[in-house]
Every structure is written in C-alpha cells, then in structure tokens.
Write an enzyme that holds these catalytic residues in place. Structure first.
Site, PDB file in Angstrom:
ATOM      1  N   LYS A  26       0.828  -1.207   0.000  1.00 32.29           N
ATOM      2  CA  LYS A  26       0.000   0.000   0.000  1.00 32.29           C
ATOM      3  C   LYS A  26       0.860   1.253   0.000  1.00 32.29           C
ATOM      4  CE  LYS A  26      -3.774  -0.278   2.178  1.00 32.29           C
ATOM      5  NZ  LYS A  26      -4.761  -0.472   3.270  1.00 32.29           N
ATOM      6  N   ARG A  96      -3.632   2.832   8.477  1.00 24.95           N
ATOM      7  CA  ARG A  96      -3.926   1.554   7.816  1.00 24.95           C
ATOM      8  C   ARG A  96      -2.675   0.677   7.775  1.00 24.95           C
ATOM      9  NH1 ARG A  96      -8.480   2.127   3.956  1.00 24.95           N
ATOM     10  NH2 ARG A  96      -9.207   4.270   3.972  1.00 24.95           N
ATOM     11  N   GLY A 105      -8.476  -7.481   4.667  1.00 27.36           N
ATOM     12  CA  GLY A 105      -9.295  -7.633   5.857  1.00 27.36           C
ATOM     13  C   GLY A 105      -8.630  -8.320   7.025  1.00 27.36           C
ATOM     14  N   MET A 107      -5.799  -7.399   8.715  1.00 30.51           N
ATOM     15  CA  MET A 107      -5.216  -6.528   9.736  1.00 30.51           C
ATOM     16  C   MET A 107      -6.110  -5.318   9.949  1.00 30.51           C
ATOM     17  SD  MET A 107      -1.172  -6.878   8.878  1.00 30.51           S
ATOM     18  CE  MET A 107      -1.379  -6.638   7.125  1.00 30.51           C
ATOM     19  N   ARG A 349      -3.549  -1.755  -6.004  1.00 32.21           N
ATOM     20  CA  ARG A 349      -2.725  -2.947  -5.831  1.00 32.21           C
ATOM     21  C   ARG A 349      -3.120  -3.938  -6.913  1.00 32.21           C
ATOM     22  NH1 ARG A 349      -5.697  -4.600  -0.155  1.00 32.21           N
ATOM     23  NH2 ARG A 349      -7.761  -5.008  -0.987  1.00 32.21           N
ATOM     24  N   HIS A 465     -16.005  -8.597   2.042  1.00 30.74           N
ATOM     25  CA  HIS A 465     -14.963  -9.474   2.571  1.00 30.74           C
ATOM     26  C   HIS A 465     -15.129 -10.897   2.061  1.00 30.74           C
ATOM     27  CE1 HIS A 465     -13.444 -12.351   5.627  1.00 30.74           C
ATOM     28  NE2 HIS A 465     -12.404 -11.552   5.613  1.00 30.74           N
ATOM     29  N   ARG A 627       5.932 -49.452  -9.668  1.00 34.72           N
ATOM     30  CA  ARG A 627       6.555 -49.836  -8.397  1.00 34.72           C
ATOM     31  C   ARG A 627       6.059 -51.224  -8.009  1.00 34.72           C
ATOM     32  NH1 ARG A 627       5.333 -46.211  -3.235  1.00 34.72           N
ATOM     33  NH2 ARG A 627       3.377 -47.403  -3.256  1.00 34.72           N
ATOM     34  N   SER A 774      13.896 -42.698  -8.583  1.00 32.15           N
ATOM     35  CA  SER A 774      12.683 -41.915  -8.375  1.00 32.15           C
ATOM     36  C   SER A 774      12.607 -41.609  -6.888  1.00 32.15           C
ATOM     37  CB  SER A 774      11.445 -42.689  -8.818  1.00 32.15           C
ATOM     38  OG  SER A 774      10.288 -41.915  -8.608  1.00 32.15           O
ATOM     39  N   ASN A 778       7.369 -38.788  -0.014  1.00 35.03           N
ATOM     40  CA  ASN A 778       6.466 -39.008   1.121  1.00 35.03           C
ATOM     41  C   ASN A 778       7.199 -39.786   2.219  1.00 35.03           C
ATOM     42  OD1 ASN A 778       4.563 -37.837  -0.519  1.00 35.03           O
ATOM     43  ND2 ASN A 778       3.552 -39.752  -1.061  1.00 35.03           N
ATOM     44  N   CYS A 841       8.276 -38.695  -7.289  1.00 34.89           N
ATOM     45  CA  CYS A 841       6.917 -39.224  -7.424  1.00 34.89           C
ATOM     46  C   CYS A 841       6.086 -39.081  -6.154  1.00 34.89           C
ATOM     47  CB  CYS A 841       6.948 -40.690  -7.862  1.00 34.89           C
ATOM     48  SG  CYS A 841       7.779 -41.773  -6.685  1.00 34.89           S
ATOM     49  N   TYR A 861      12.133 -35.197 -14.430  1.00 32.63           N
ATOM     50  CA  TYR A 861      10.675 -35.095 -14.437  1.00 32.63           C
ATOM     51  C   TYR A 861      10.151 -35.059 -13.014  1.00 32.63           C
ATOM     52  CZ  TYR A 861      10.486 -40.092 -13.252  1.00 32.63           C
ATOM     53  OH  TYR A 861      10.629 -41.297 -12.626  1.00 32.63           O
TER      54      TYR A 861
END
Length: 890
Positions: A26, A96, A105, A107, A349, A465, A627, A774, A778, A841, A861
């Site tokens: 701002k 502000r 909205g 702050m 903005r 809002h 796999r 690969s 996870n 993967c 990839y």
C-alpha cells in the site's frame, strides 16, 4: 540515522513501487500513484522494519521514530492547511496496515483519527455540516474502540440499533446530528464501563495507539491463519500508512468505492466495481450496506450508477483506470473517495482474481501487447489452476431453487450447511463437504472459509470481505442473498417459505449466484480457450517433464487429458485390493510353502497383466514407472475376529491358522519393517509374478500398436546396493524368459525409489545397479523427520503456527533436510552414471515450490496426481523462466 518514515503526496514522494518490501504494497503504491500525478491525499509510511523491531524488542519502537513521525505529520499539515488536534480546522488521518503482499481484511484500520470532544466542533464548523462531523466521530470511536481498546464490535452496533429503533429509522443515513451526538455519548459511556478508562482525547495518544494496534494485528489469529494458508513469512512484517482523511460521507456529492480495472471473476476487460454515496470505505467492504454499480451498463432497475450520479468524477476515474493498467501492466484493485465531487485515490494494488480471470487477463494482456508471453506464464499462480480442474453444475441436472444472490466467486459446490467457521473447520477435518452460511463474514471467519467447499452470505456485495477472500481462495461464493433469512439460534436458513436446517445439503453456483436445496449433478471442466493457450505457452518454455501417479485407466486417461507425459508412479498394491483378486492375495499370504504361494500368484497373474495392458494402451508408448509391491503383507489381511472368520470361510482355511498368520505378520512399526524390496527378497515369487505381468503386457501392446511402451520397473525401499542387485537380477531373468517365449523384445529400465536417508547417502553405490532413481518424498520426509504422515497432522499445524516449521513438510518439500539429501543423491548418482534418469513421485510433485526445487536440482521429471498435472506443467515453465534446469531424456 536509520530512516523509519517515508512521506508521499503533495509533491514529496520518498517511496516507489519497487520498495514494497520496505514500505509494504500500500505504501509503495501510494507513493508511486502520487509520483505519476494521480490525486493522492498526502501522508507517510512507517516501514516494515519498524514492525520487525517492534516484535524483536518487546513491543517498543526505535528511539528516533517519534521525531520522524512528528516531522512527517507536520509536512501533511502544511500540505492540507489543517493542524492535527486543532480545535478550529483539525487534520484527521487514517491509519492503515500495508504488508508487502495483499492480505485483505486480515489486519486493522482506523479512520477519522484526531477527533475528540473539541475537534468534532471544529470539524462541524469547518465543513458546515454538524451531522457529518458527529457521524465521523462515532465512526472513529467505534473503530478505535474495537481495534485499539479491544471493545467488542457488537456492543457499538447495539447502541446504534437502539437509537434507530427509538427514532423509527431503518438506515444509518436517516439519523441526524442530534442522533449521532446521542450515539457518541452512549459509545463513550460504554467504553468507560468496559475498559475502566475514558475514551482518549489526546490526538497524539490516539495516533500511537492506532500505530501499535496495526503492528499488533500482524500477529492476530486471522492474520496468522491467512499467512499460513498463503505461505507468507511472519518475519516480513507490515508497514503502517498514516494519510490525511478525505471524506465520502459529507453529503450527496461525496462517495466512496472499490473497483477493479477488469472483472476479477471472469477477467473480462470491463470496468468493474461498486460505490456508495455519502459513505466511508468500510461501508463498502464490510457488507453493511448494499453498494451500487460503477457503470450505467451494469446498473439494474432501481440502481443508480456512479456514471449517472457523478459523471465528472466517474470520467476522471475511467482515465485513472487506463493510466494504472498501463503503468503497472496488471489488473488493479482500486479504492477511491469522492469529496464534494473531487476524486481522490486511496489505494491501488494488483487485484486478487479467480483462476479463470487470472488466465484470461494474462492471455489478453499478452495479446494487447501490455506484457509478453513469458510474463503471461509467470503471472498465473499454478496453485490457482486447481479452481479450473474440477466439475461445475450440469445445466441439464434437475435442481430445486432456494434463492439467488450475487455471483461473487465462480465455481460450484455442494455440502451440508453450517453456520459457524469453527464448525466448518471441525466437520471438514472429518472429511465432510460443508457450505459455510453467514449473514456476513468477517476476517475472524477465515479458517472456516478455507475449510468450506463454498460460502453463502445474505449481506454484502461483489467487493465484500466474503467475495474477495473467496475469490483468492478459489471457493465458490454467493454473496448478498438478501431473500434468505439466517437464524443462528435456531440453526436454520429460510427463503420463500422453504427452510434448510444445519446439516442439510445445499448447492451453490458461484457463477450465477443461485442457491439450490440438495445436491446437483456436476460436469467435468473444458480445458480449452485461454487455459489451452497459456499451457501451450508454458510447454514451449519448460524443460522439466511432467508425469502422473496413476494405476487405474480412469486416472491415466484424466492425466493424459491434462497433459501428462507418462506415468511416474503406478502403485501395484492398489490393484491387489480389488474385490476380484483380494481372495487370491490372501490365499498367497496364508500359504505355508513357496508352492502354495506360487499357485495363488498364478491366479493373480492374468489380473495384473490386464492392469498393465490397460495402462500401456492409454499411455501410447510413453514411459510407465511401475513400483513393485511395497506395503507389508498384513495390510491385506483382516484383523477383527468376525472378518477373519468370514475370510477363512471364503478361503476354506482354518480360522486358528489364519489368526496365527495374522499374528506372525504383525509388527510394532510395519512401515519400517517387512515391506518393499525386503518382501521381494524373502518372497521372490511375488516380484517374479509382477515382472512377468509387466513384460507380457508390454509385449502384447507392442505387437498390437507397434508403439511398445518402455516399462520402468521400480524396486521400493532399497537401502543397500546388494538389495537392488538381487531384485534386478530377478527382473532381468523374467524379462529374458518372456522375450524368448514371445519372440518379441521391448526396451525396459530397472531402477529404485530413493526414500531412505541411507539410500540417498550411498546413492553412488546404488546407481551402479540402477537405470533411474525416483525420489519417494512421502516416505523420505517421514524417515528424515521421524514423523508419521498419518499421525503428524495432530500437531504439525501448531508447529507451523508457532514457526517451528515454515510449512507442513508433507505439503511442500523441506529444502534444508529432505532437499539436501536429494541433492546429495543426485550428485552421487550422476557422478557414477551421467545418464541416470531422475524423477520425483511423492505428493510434492504437484507443489509449485517443490517443482522449482526439482528443476534447480537437475531432475528430469516430476510426477503427481492427475488433477495436479497442469499445476506442475505451469510451475515447471515458471522454473525454467527463473533459470531452473530440467529434462534431458525423460
């Protein structure tokens, strides 16, 4: 001496648009607008560095800040010809927030600051309008009391409602100066009662109280939630902007409004927005009054557009629109005030927009010559594409209309009705689809809005809002559905004699504003037009290939439609759970001998072979990484007594023997136990069957289509080179047998999934027996952190909230730990084999930040779920434009 304060306006602009990290968005844009000649009320910005100092030094300020603020305030006084705290011609200011990225909205803001029991009379005399002065004073007490003093907002509203009730008024605009004087007196008494102190009368004390409140709001719960959802670092801080007030509530020649240089929902190149006569900005965005349209073309019967009501100010605003778009080369979100027919710009903005609008604006601006194609590709947030990849309402489906509001954020959603943000979050955490229904949303509802599938409000306009936040989140939203009555106490909404209780299902169409009772059938999206154009531009620059994680024909077909260039992970265990084959799987597990296991596996072979035939046919010669069986065998067995008895009966097996086998297979920590390649080594016949199914399927498709696939057979959970040597030899032996039997040869690769720290650290040795790596991020994340992704959700949000972790490592890759191990494995593996194919993967394959990492690290990839393929394609293009590497052969 450090510079903490930067002035703007009245010919003294110390900031620029490229200083947003220091001045916030701002503050930087106010200085920029003033510097290009737009009518900006003068003011000053207290930098984000002060916010950082404030939190690092027990909520205190730098020693020289007060003198710099005083000097900047004097400059504003001179520019507007009024003095702060003067009883005859008082200067009033707004205070502000302004972070470097927009947080609408989240702050706090205080308007009309500087009013007290004496200056209100000066404002009345200077303006010639006592009603305006006392209205401004009550607004100031209400905002300051709520934001700075912590008084509940609703306590102020109750006082206004009592005054309106006594007068028989339905709108705030019907109250006169005497009424507002009475409201102010009630406010002051209530503040004294609640806080134990009189309302502060010293304007300078008011100013520093408001500055402290804005800095304090940087760490309020809703801002913390918003930052977490949007990956905004807490250490960025916010700036504070203090600006001379201009008044949209001085009479019918005054107004305030919010507008966008293009439609933020569709991206259409039209001037879009709303305004209110005789109002202040908070009235528009809070949804308390229903605003009017900007242009005459969009006005409905009974509405009065700004173009008709204030033609001169509207014409100037249209010119400002063109100036800002040309200057910033992006769609702008503008706040303005008209005071006595004179236009003032309060903010600009880059406007938040839906994914569809983002695509259209980027493509249109490239065609208009405002930006080039590379910039258009960089403009679209890859995560936002998720909004376009899910179904919309089927126009032919039956539906039961309930009401209609404003189409505030497009898309469609069905779910059970909830009336609170907390309940929305609670139910969504249990996997339930919910629609959050509110009279109006507030920033405190942010967590429930994120959890909900859609949002419905009975008040508010297209820039309220609810609308702005929903568009930014990609949630369908219907706002301002005034025909709906919401009763929080009874937990019911009603319209036109129809009632819907909490827990019942409704459907929202955010594109039309319609609300329906019950579920409505959906249809798949059409990925053409601007989407296809942008993805074509993205594909022309990206280097990283994008594959999909898929094991069913439906997933494979969906991924191909979304542009997948092969399968990067086919989890064969998912195929084992099919009802037609689970019996054979359990028979194999229960077998006491290798002969018994091979007999059961022979029953599975035709099923597995057909699985791979179906996938190879869809992938039409593209690479398919398969796999081999990964999870521990106990996952395929029942565990409750009644289930064990049922399965034993189906298999003709002894119940006691089955219970004994279940016990034998049980492990204290099965995910770190007898699984992955450890199964293939102890029960080689399992991997032999799977390898035979793969090669027989590849031969079948090769003969059928003359586009032989290239199976990439992946051995899971390898921790030593010897494990891979043993299992690879097994696969190679089966391959040669199938090729000899069929008289047909196909190319294939054998590699491994790097998902253990030891494998990453000894990647050079493992690479000697691997054609590809690969990275299974996870499990690698689980083993690096010592976390279970199935259980960590109970405390990980708290870790993120408290800054212990920057983000959930299962959502976006941990670059310092997991990423460092991947970099080690890449360097060591490629040192042994320069042509070693490398991919990822885990779920991180569809996370844009993780995709950028993969490109920088030199992977060939990424692979992700089908619906995230376009996200990965766009992220890979942006990584290439940022200088990231990528594919060589994948």
């Amino acid at each position: 001496m450090a510079k903490w304060v930067y002035s703007f306006g009245a010919g003294h602009n110390e900031g620029r648009a490229d200083m947003r990290n220091l001045l916030g968005g701002k503050g930087a844009n106010l200085a920029e607008m003033a510097s290009i000649g737009l009518p900006v009320p003068p003011g000053f910005t207290v930098t984000t560095e002060v916010c950082t100092y404030y939190y690092a030094n027990k909520h205190t300020y730098p020693a020289d800040l007060r003198s710099q603020v005083s000097e900047a305030l004097s400059r504003v006084e001179a520019a507007v010809g009024a003095r702060f705290g003067d009883t005859h011609k008082p200067l009033l200011v707004s205070v502000r927030s302004g972070a470097r990225v927009s947080m609408p909205g989240m702050m706090d803001t205080v308007l009309n600051l500087g009013l007290n029991d004496a200056t209100v009379d000066g404002l009345a005399a200077a303006s010639g309008d006592a009603r305006f002065a006392w209205d401004s004073y009550r607004r100031f007490i209400q905002m300051f009391g709520s934001v700075v003093l912590g008084v509940d907002h609703h306590r102020f509203e109750e006082i206004i409602e009592h005054v309106k009730l006594d007068k028989g008024a339905s709108e705030d605009t019907e109250l006169d100066a005497t009424d507002w004087h009475r409201v102010v007196a009630g406010y002051k008494d209530m503040v004294q009662e609640v806080t134990g102190h009189p309302f502060p009368q010293d304007p300078h004390a008011q100013l520093w109280g408001a500055i402290g409140a804005v800095f304090g709001s940087w760490m309020n719960p809703r801002a913390n939630t918003y930052r977490r959802l949007h990956d905004i670092p807490a250490d960025w801080g916010t700036a504070v902007n203090v600006q001379a007030m201009v008044f949209g509530n001085m009479g019918n020649d005054c107004a305030t409004g919010v507008c966008f240089t293009r439609d933020p929902s569709t991206g259409e190149n039209i001037f879009y927005g709303e305004y209110l006569i005789n109002a202040q900005g908070e009235d528009v965005v809070a949804g308390i009054r229903t605003p009017q349209p900007m242009s005459e073309a969009r006005a409905k019967p009974g509405e009065r557009s700004m173009e008709a009501a204030m033609p001169a100010a509207y014409a100037e605003l249209v010119q400002v629109r063109a100036t800002l778009e040309k200057h910033y080369r992006d769609m702008q979100d503008i706040e303005f005030t008209v005071q006595q027919n004179k236009l003032y710009m309060l903010q600009t903005r880059n406007g938040k927009r839906t994914a569809a609008a983002s695509l259209k604006i980027a493509v249109d601006m490239a065609r208009e010559g405002l930006i080039d194609q590379a910039e258009a590709v960089k403009r679209v947030d890859p995560k936002a594409l998720d909004q376009l990849l899910h179904p919309t309402l089927d126009p032919k489906a039956p539906r039961k209309p309930l009401a209609k509001g404003l189409p505030a954020s497009p898309g469609a959603a069905s779910g059970t009705v909830v009336f609170s943000a907390d309940e929305a979050e609670l139910r969504a955490a249990k996997g339930e689809a919910v629609i959050l229904v509110r009279i109006e949303t507030s920033p405190e509802d942010i967590h429930g809005m994120h959890a909900a599938k859609g949002i419905l409000t009975t008040r508010g306009g297209m820039t309220s809002h609810a609308a702005v936040v929903a568009r930014g989140m990609g949630r369908p939203c219907v706002a301002g559905a005034g025909s709906i009555t919401v009763d929080y106490a009874q937990q019911v909404l009603s319209a036109g004699g129809k009632r819907v209780q909490a827990g019942e299902v409704i459907t929202l169409d955010g594109a039309t504003g319609e609300v329906f009772i019950g579920p409505v059938a959906m249809i798949e999206p059409k990925l053409s037009g601007d989407f296809a154009t942008l993805m074509e531009w993205a594909d022309s620059v990206r280097k990283l290939k994008v594959r999909t994680n898929a094991e069913t024909p439906l997933d494979a077909e969906t991924a191909r439609k979304f542009g997948a260039e092969g399968i990067g992970l086919c989890r064969t265990e998912h195929m084992f759970f099919d009802p037609e084959r689970i019996g054979a799987v359990r028979q194999m597990i229960m077998a006491e001998t290798e002969t018994g296991r091979r007999a059961a596996l022979a029953r599975l072979l035709p099923f597995q072979r057909q699985d791979f035939i179906d996938l190879f046919r869809i992938m039409a010669g593209l690479p398919v990484t398969i796999r081999l069986l990964d999870p521990p065998l106990h996952e395929f067995l029942p565990h409750k007594d009644e289930e064990i008895e049922e399965v034993a009966q189906d298999l003709g097996a002894d119940i006691a023997a089955m219970k004994r086998r279940v016990s034998e297979l049980s492990e204290a920590n099965p995910m770190l136990g007898h699984r992955g390649c450890r199964l293939g080594i102890t029960f080689p016949e399992i991997y032999e069957m799977q390898a035979r199914a793969i090669f027989e399927a590849a031969v079948t498709i090769g003969k059928e289509t003359h586009k032989a696939p290239v199976p990439e057979i992946m051995i899971p959970l390898v921790m030593t080179r010897r494990e891979l040597e043993i299992t690879r030899a097994m696969v190679d032996k089966v391959a040669q047998e199938v090729f000899a039997e069929s008289g047909y040869h196909v190319e294939y690769l054998v590699g491994t999934m790097i998902e253990l720290p030891r494998a990453a650290l000894t990647a050079d040795a493992i690479a000697e027996s691997a054609d590809f790596f690969s990275f299974g991020t996870n499990d690698l994340t689980q083993t690096v952190f010592g976390l279970s992704r199935d259980d960590a959700g109970k405390f990980l949000p708290l870790y993120v909230e408290r800054g212990i972790l920057a983000r959930d490592p299962f959502v976006s890759m941990d670059m310092e730990g997991v990423g460092a191990l991947i970099e080690i494995a890449v360097e060591k593996g490629r040192r042994v084999k320069t042509d070693l194919k490398l991919g990822i993967c885990g779920e991180h394959g569809g996370d844009p930040a993780s995709v950028h990492f993969c490109a920088r690290t030199g992977l060939d990839y990424v692979s992700c779920s089908p619906y995230r393929v376009p996200i990965a394609r766009l992220a890979a293009a942006q990584a290439a434009l940022a200088g990231g590497g990528g594919d060589r052969t994948a």
